[in-house]
Design a protein around this motif. Structure first.
Motif, mmCIF file in Angstrom:
data_model
loop_
_atom_site.group_PDB
_atom_site.id
_atom_site.type_symbol
_atom_site.label_atom_id
_atom_site.label_comp_id
_atom_site.label_asym_id
_atom_site.label_seq_id
_atom_site.Cartn_x
_atom_site.Cartn_y
_atom_site.Cartn_z
ATOM 1 N N VAL B 260 13.634 24.039 -14.572
ATOM 2 C CA VAL B 260 13.840 25.376 -13.493
ATOM 3 C C VAL B 260 14.861 26.149 -13.209
ATOM 4 C CG1 VAL B 260 14.820 24.781 -10.915
ATOM 5 C CG2 VAL B 260 13.604 22.990 -11.314
ATOM 6 N N LYS B 261 16.074 25.745 -14.494
ATOM 7 C CA LYS B 261 16.699 27.385 -15.057
ATOM 8 C C LYS B 261 16.104 28.055 -15.222
ATOM 9 C CE LYS B 261 21.346 24.545 -15.223
ATOM 10 N NZ LYS B 261 21.967 23.365 -16.796
ATOM 11 N N GLU B 262 15.080 27.802 -16.325
ATOM 12 C CA GLU B 262 14.252 29.389 -16.604
ATOM 13 C C GLU B 262 13.563 30.226 -15.857
ATOM 14 O OE1 GLU B 262 15.004 29.683 -20.180
ATOM 15 O OE2 GLU B 262 13.165 31.335 -20.439
ATOM 16 N N ALA B 263 13.151 29.069 -15.252
ATOM 17 C CA ALA B 263 12.016 30.262 -14.123
ATOM 18 C C ALA B 263 13.229 30.704 -12.857
ATOM 19 C CB ALA B 263 11.995 28.873 -12.834
ATOM 20 N N LEU B 264 14.305 30.210 -12.736
ATOM 21 C CA LEU B 264 15.234 30.635 -11.878
ATOM 22 C C LEU B 264 15.648 32.655 -12.706
ATOM 23 C CD1 LEU B 264 17.098 28.477 -10.658
ATOM 24 C CD2 LEU B 264 15.888 29.844 -9.674
ATOM 25 N N ALA B 265 16.036 32.139 -13.983
ATOM 26 C CA ALA B 265 16.782 33.125 -14.733
ATOM 27 C C ALA B 265 15.535 34.522 -14.784
ATOM 28 C CB ALA B 265 17.119 33.077 -15.855
ATOM 29 N N LYS B 266 13.990 34.111 -14.866
ATOM 30 C CA LYS B 266 12.910 34.819 -15.148
ATOM 31 C C LYS B 266 12.471 35.246 -14.033
ATOM 32 C CE LYS B 266 11.151 33.282 -19.128
ATOM 33 N NZ LYS B 266 10.039 32.037 -19.453
ATOM 34 N N GLU B 267 13.240 35.189 -12.740
ATOM 35 C CA GLU B 267 12.587 35.526 -11.428
ATOM 36 C C GLU B 267 12.260 34.808 -11.225
ATOM 37 O OE1 GLU B 267 13.845 40.104 -10.963
ATOM 38 O OE2 GLU B 267 13.715 39.987 -9.104
ATOM 39 N N ASP B 268 11.029 34.528 -11.213
ATOM 40 C CA ASP B 268 9.518 33.419 -10.602
ATOM 41 C C ASP B 268 10.190 32.070 -9.241
ATOM 42 O OD1 ASP B 268 7.488 32.890 -10.988
ATOM 43 O OD2 ASP B 268 7.349 31.345 -12.704
ATOM 44 N N PHE B 269 10.989 32.555 -8.983
ATOM 45 C CA PHE B 269 11.570 31.184 -7.397
ATOM 46 C C PHE B 269 11.355 32.625 -6.494
ATOM 47 C CE2 PHE B 269 12.649 27.773 -9.375
ATOM 48 C CZ PHE B 269 11.748 26.718 -8.844
ATOM 49 N N LYS B 270 11.547 32.389 -5.468
ATOM 50 C CA LYS B 270 10.868 33.523 -4.494
ATOM 51 C C LYS B 270 13.310 33.764 -4.066
ATOM 52 C CE LYS B 270 10.494 32.594 0.990
ATOM 53 N NZ LYS B 270 11.210 31.536 2.042
ATOM 54 N N THR B 271 13.203 34.304 -3.011
ATOM 55 C CA THR B 271 14.292 35.114 -2.881
ATOM 56 C C THR B 271 15.533 34.319 -2.940
ATOM 57 O OG1 THR B 271 13.687 37.140 -3.579
ATOM 58 C CG2 THR B 271 15.834 37.046 -2.904
ATOM 59 N N ASN B 272 14.800 33.289 -1.613
ATOM 60 C CA ASN B 272 16.378 32.871 -1.171
ATOM 61 C C ASN B 272 16.024 31.018 -1.502
ATOM 62 O OD1 ASN B 272 14.195 31.844 0.174
ATOM 63 N ND2 ASN B 272 14.784 32.490 2.548
ATOM 64 N N SER B 273 15.410 30.862 -1.637
ATOM 65 C CA SER B 273 14.788 29.641 -2.317
ATOM 66 C C SER B 273 15.165 29.443 -3.728
ATOM 67 C CB SER B 273 13.297 29.177 -2.480
ATOM 68 O OG SER B 273 12.196 29.465 -1.825
ATOM 69 N N ALA B 274 15.246 30.446 -4.724
ATOM 70 C CA ALA B 274 16.758 30.556 -5.696
ATOM 71 C C ALA B 274 18.462 30.126 -5.610
ATOM 72 C CB ALA B 274 16.203 31.889 -6.897
ATOM 73 N N VAL B 275 18.279 30.539 -3.894
ATOM 74 C CA VAL B 275 19.475 30.450 -3.646
ATOM 75 C C VAL B 275 19.299 28.454 -3.283
ATOM 76 C CG1 VAL B 275 21.643 31.477 -2.674
ATOM 77 C CG2 VAL B 275 19.418 32.650 -2.912
ATOM 78 N N VAL B 276 19.030 28.324 -2.670
ATOM 79 C CA VAL B 276 18.453 27.349 -2.306
ATOM 80 C C VAL B 276 19.097 26.024 -3.629
ATOM 81 C CG1 VAL B 276 17.293 24.885 -1.898
ATOM 82 C CG2 VAL B 276 17.513 27.469 -0.327
ATOM 83 N N MET B 277 18.085 26.467 -4.634
ATOM 84 C CA MET B 277 17.915 25.934 -6.225
ATOM 85 C C MET B 277 19.300 25.777 -6.445
ATOM 86 S SD MET B 277 15.659 24.058 -7.074
ATOM 87 C CE MET B 277 16.386 22.431 -7.688
ATOM 88 N N ILE B 278 19.958 27.187 -6.822
ATOM 89 C CA ILE B 278 21.359 27.376 -7.189
ATOM 90 C C ILE B 278 22.647 25.714 -6.497
ATOM 91 C CG2 ILE B 278 22.958 28.893 -7.494
ATOM 92 C CD1 ILE B 278 21.611 31.228 -7.531
ATOM 93 N N ASP B 279 22.379 26.308 -5.275
ATOM 94 C CA ASP B 279 23.120 25.356 -4.409
ATOM 95 C C ASP B 279 22.991 23.926 -4.270
ATOM 96 O OD1 ASP B 279 24.554 24.400 -2.005
ATOM 97 O OD2 ASP B 279 22.734 23.824 -1.095
ATOM 98 N N PHE B 280 21.533 23.467 -4.663
ATOM 99 C CA PHE B 280 21.163 22.348 -5.556
ATOM 100 C C PHE B 280 21.883 21.983 -6.129
ATOM 101 C CE2 PHE B 280 18.510 18.816 -7.239
ATOM 102 C CZ PHE B 280 18.248 18.129 -6.309
ATOM 103 N N PHE B 281 21.933 22.700 -7.387
ATOM 104 C CA PHE B 281 22.211 22.498 -8.980
ATOM 105 C C PHE B 281 24.053 22.621 -8.772
ATOM 106 C CE2 PHE B 281 18.322 24.419 -10.677
ATOM 107 C CZ PHE B 281 18.234 22.720 -11.278
ATOM 108 N N ILE B 282 24.414 23.547 -7.953
ATOM 109 C CA ILE B 282 25.804 22.977 -7.592
ATOM 110 C C ILE B 282 26.675 21.566 -6.949
ATOM 111 C CG2 ILE B 282 28.500 23.880 -6.385
ATOM 112 C CD1 ILE B 282 26.584 26.309 -6.319
#
Lengths: 316, 316
Positions: B260-282
């Motif tokens: 997931v981290k790799e896909a985030l860094a490559k901008e493979d996530f929908k923009t706001n879903s990336a933020v949801v994922m980062i919040d989840f990781f925090i």
């Protein structure tokens, strides 16, 4: 204590009580050398009484205080550190501010500075520099639901004597990380071994708010304190029991969620520890969008964007 | 897609991309009857093209749009609903805005209005009215660590085709709560039964940010969209598998945290879903103050205070 019950939003507003519009007009902004971003807000009354040295350039028209630093210092860091130390030592020696309590305290880093700058922790409040703390909530799951370890603060503490608090909490000192701070405080305040903490602790976010207090007769000076609190969770087995160690805690209670909610509403918690508890309840699905009408506003306010940098080179 | 890797802060900044200072100057503010608080921001270009009725009073000097509502409506709610419906139906019929896509969509409530007001969801973006969504992250713990269920969006979707997404996500429609929305969407998008969700789901907070997009040739109109996203977690057993149901999802992957981290860094996530994922990781202690230098700034920005009310009677 009145019989009034406070809502969760009212509890957050007690802590994040600096207005969102207009209030900063009368305050002085503090600047470090070679940095266009303010790092603190000072009340005019404190600016008047502070025994400034030549290292600080004060512009009463623009209400700015610019740190020049010792001209012959070897680096910007040592220049700033020496300048702060001289003024603060002078203020402590002359017993000018009740906030300083005639005491030297721990050293504290300025968050977001472009080079390391330190000053005494109590003095940071007078300069309106962003404070940095760490709070750990220790809980256990029982057949009868969640139980949370809640300490009552010693009656001899300078601030919030006798109030309920987060299981473990401390101010992050210069040179330590929030995690290192919690491990140290957990041993000092609750006799919890470092190995237990390190193995099971979970960093879960950070709360930011701005507290504002006007001087009361016989009390501490007016100040505005932006605050950053790193929050951590630790789930333990039923056989783990925190024990007061350094005299800051009177005793620990193992409270149910309902008991904590009741104590919150009665304002029995230390102001910022109440906010930490509300954040814990939100993250654990206890306070929900369905049972808390102010859910969105509460979450926004406990993550307030500070008007000061939190990382080097951050634009604000 | 470039080979560039984005930091977590850069990902949050892609979503919360409306500046913190100065940008609102050219925008029109939208007001409801008997309410001094603005509820939306409109671009001048959209104000020009909107087929306004007599129910809207437009002041180009002050850049305000005040909803008067039908004079003989039985209540403020019906007055506002009728006024919005008339203008929006007209705009859809005349195919004025690409954002409306010539379609009627779901009804959507104005958050924080003092009485219920509804309008079509796609049109809300043109009025700059705060959007409201719900996102659920479904994960499972294996002997080899956490695995997260991540869908890839269908290539036929109007927005973000082919991007990775939160396990289940939807826009909260008028009359449903965020939780009800997630239960409905979990069935529609992932074939997850309501009983499973209801038993184990955990509401864990809310994200707020402001997205700003300028019109591109052949694309949708310029708009500024304040957004409120309620986030939920659901831990499931290894035998629970989401299955695409309604055609919005191409397929589901069970991804490791590193994937997931790799896909985030490559901008493979929908923009706001990336933020949801980062919040989840925090919240799960995966992104920490020790491994993320921008930790505090990230958390502040994903909980941005919106310039519009989120609850009735809220002062802003």
């Amino acid at each position: 204590m009145s019989g009034q019950r406070l809502s969760n939003l009212e509890l957050v507003a007690l802590c994040d009580n600096y207005a969102y519009k207009g209030l900063d007009e009368g305050l002085y902004k503090l600047y470090l050398p070679n940095d266009q971003r303010p790092h603190g807000w000072l009340f005019a009354s404190n600016v008047q009484r502070m025994p400034w040295s030549e290292d600080f350039v004060i512009d009463h028209g623009r209400r700015t205080i610019r740190l020049r630093g010792h001209a012959n210092a070897s680096s910007a860091s040592t220049a700033c550190n020496s300048a702060f130390a001289e003024v603060i030592n002078n203020a402590i020696d002359k017993d000018i501010f009740r906030t300083l309590n005639k005491q030297h305290s721990e050293m504290f880093s300025i968050l977001g500075a472009n080079y390391p700058v330190q000053l005494e922790r109590y003095a940071a409040d007078l300069f309106g520099i962003t404070a940095r703390g760490a709070h750990l909530t220790v809980y256990t799951m029982t057949g009868d639901g969640m139980r949370i370890w809640v300490p009552r603060r010693s009656m001899s503490l300078f601030t919030y004597p006798g109030k309920l608090d987060t299981t473990v909490a401390g101010g992050v000192t210069a040179g330590e990380t929030p995690m290192q701070n919690i491990i140290r405080e957990a041993q000092e305040e609750a006799s919890l071994p470092a190995e237990l903490i390190e193995k099971h602790i979970r960093p879960t976010g950070v709360l930011t708010y701005i507290s504002y207090e006007l001087e009361k007769p016989g009390g501490m000076e007016s100040c505005v304190v932006p605050d950053v609190i790193f929050v951590f969770d630790l789930e333990v087995d039923a056989n783990v029991t925190p024990v007061p160690e350094d005299g800051e805690v009177k005793e620990f209670y193992l409270m149910s969620v309902d008991e904590v909610k009741e104590a919150l509403a009665k304002e029995d918690f230390k102001t910022n520890s109440a906010v930490v508890m509300i954040d814990f309840f939100i993250r654990h699905g206890i306070i929900t969008p369905d049972n808390e009408k102010d859910y969105v506003e509460i979450v926004q306010r406990m993550h307030r964007r500070l008007p000061f940098p939190v990382t080097p080179d951050q634009k604000i």
